[in-house]
Write a protein that holds these residues in place. Structure first.
Motif, PDB file in Angstrom:
ATOM      1  N   THR A 155      33.724  55.475  -2.119  1.00  0.00           N
ATOM      2  CA  THR A 155      33.323  55.151  -0.751  1.00  0.00           C
ATOM      3  C   THR A 155      34.481  54.478  -0.030  1.00  0.00           C
ATOM      4  O   THR A 155      35.011  53.471  -0.494  1.00  0.00           O
ATOM      5  N   GLY A 157      35.174  52.885   3.574  1.00  0.00           N
ATOM      6  CA  GLY A 157      34.380  52.476   4.733  1.00  0.00           C
ATOM      7  C   GLY A 157      32.917  52.755   4.435  1.00  0.00           C
ATOM      8  O   GLY A 157      32.361  52.235   3.476  1.00  0.00           O
ATOM      9  N   ASP A 158      32.308  53.609   5.222  1.00  0.00           N
ATOM     10  CA  ASP A 158      30.921  53.995   4.943  1.00  0.00           C
ATOM     11  C   ASP A 158      30.829  55.481   4.631  1.00  0.00           C
ATOM     12  O   ASP A 158      29.788  56.096   4.775  1.00  0.00           O
ATOM     13  N   GLU A 159      31.949  56.048   4.162  1.00  0.00           N
ATOM     14  CA  GLU A 159      32.029  57.500   3.967  1.00  0.00           C
ATOM     15  C   GLU A 159      32.364  57.833   2.514  1.00  0.00           C
ATOM     16  O   GLU A 159      33.242  57.227   1.907  1.00  0.00           O
ATOM     17  N   GLU A 160      31.639  58.795   1.941  1.00  0.00           N
ATOM     18  CA  GLU A 160      31.957  59.285   0.605  1.00  0.00           C
ATOM     19  C   GLU A 160      33.130  60.260   0.689  1.00  0.00           C
ATOM     20  O   GLU A 160      33.125  61.169   1.513  1.00  0.00           O
ATOM     21  N   ARG A 161      34.100  60.040  -0.169  1.00  0.00           N
ATOM     22  CA  ARG A 161      35.259  60.938  -0.176  1.00  0.00           C
ATOM     23  C   ARG A 161      35.612  61.323  -1.607  1.00  0.00           C
ATOM     24  O   ARG A 161      35.447  60.539  -2.542  1.00  0.00           O
TER      25      ARG A 161
END
Length: 301
Positions: A155, A157-161
């Motif tokens: 994760t 920030g608030d994003e899955e990568r």
């Protein structure tokens, strides 16, 4: 009239030229933020009597560690090949994987699970995912989720990568080469695509690749030995339940793109005993798809 150089100034000039030439030449210590792996220390830490790992080699660069190790599949299991840089790294379905030198961990291991029925070998990339996530949690203090069948997510920030990928390939009749690629210190500017990530961007406490590699390989040994002792049974080895607990795919609406322009849309509800993803469709049916049957797995629109 040009003044003559004194021997002293000539010597200084020659020394400066030498230093400049030396500094411009390729040097394994040229990027101090990304020091090279220490092969001898890795061998000392990982190779032990009765252990799984029998050889650890680090090369400056290669096309693909999986391809290189597959050519040596006749040797005993437990060989580990690590590259500081891969110029032709491969993912599933021949997708490419590239990253700057020494910015990640790019390695392959040779396994020979002779006591495990071949039909259970499909669990090996899932086992590698569990082992890598477990090792990174211990060594780097970062949560790593698993995207079925072979991706590692962090994760940012608030994003899955996606920060890593796994590739398992048969090598002859009795061996599997398991490759793992993991972005460690990549910056936002170095990412190949916006959906990629790295341990650094996820706030990992440790970015030193030596302890990270040791932790992942020790975790991989633990899980592999348990799995082999259970004859590859994913229930008896607790692999199936552990994978499901860490799998970010489960519980989500997905679109599985299959060969022949066919797609399957529904909720990912389980990973079955064969390591296949079970998708519940809106008409109440359940269909299992294997990693070899799927082209892409995406969130459903």
């Amino acid at each position: 009239m040009t003044p003559k150089e004194s021997p002293e100034s000539s010597s200084r000039s020659s020394s400066q030229s030498s230093e400049q030439a030396s500094s411009s030449a390729p040097n394994r210590w040229s990027d101090l933020d990304r020091p090279p792996l220490r092969e001898s220390a890795l061998r000392k830490a990982l190779i032990r009597p009765g252990g799984l790992w029998t050889a650890v080699d680090v090369v400056p660069a290669t096309g693909s560690t999986n391809s290189d190790l597959a050519e040596c599949a006749a040797q005993p299991q437990g060989a580990v090949l690590v590259a500081e840089e891969q110029t032709a790294g491969r993912g599933r379905l021949e997708r490419t994987w590239t990253a700057p030198a020494r910015s990640g961990l790019f390695f392959s291991v040779l396994l020979k699970p002779g006591d495990v029925p071949v039909e259970r070998w499909g669990w090996l990339p899932l086992l590698a995912g569990v082992a890598t996530a477990t090792g990174l949690a211990r060594a780097a203090g970062v949560d790593t989720a698993l995207k079925w069948p072979n991706d590692l997510l962090v994760t940012v920030g608030d994003e899955e990568r996606k920060t890593g990928g796994i590739l398992a390939e048969r090598a002859g009749d009795d061996a599997v080469v398991l490759g793992i690629g993991l972005n460690v210190s990549l910056t936002e500017a170095e990412l190949p695509v916006p959906t990629a990530g790295s341990l650094a961007l996820a706030g990992a406490k440790v970015l030193d690749r030596d302890p990270l590699l040791r932790a992942v390989l020790r975790s991989l040994e633990d899980w592999y030995v348990k799995w082999c002792d259970a004859a590859g049974d994913p229930l008896a080895s607790r692999l199936q339940e552990t994978y499901a607990a860490g799998c970010a795919t489960l519980g989500r609406q997905v679109r599985a793109e299959l060969p022949g322009d066919r797609s399957l849309v529904g909720e990912a509800v389980a990973v079955d005993g064969d390591g296949r993803l079970v998708i519940a469709t809106p008409d109440g049916k359940r269909e299992a798809v294997g990693a070899g049957d799927i082209v892409h797995l995406r969130p459903a629109d």
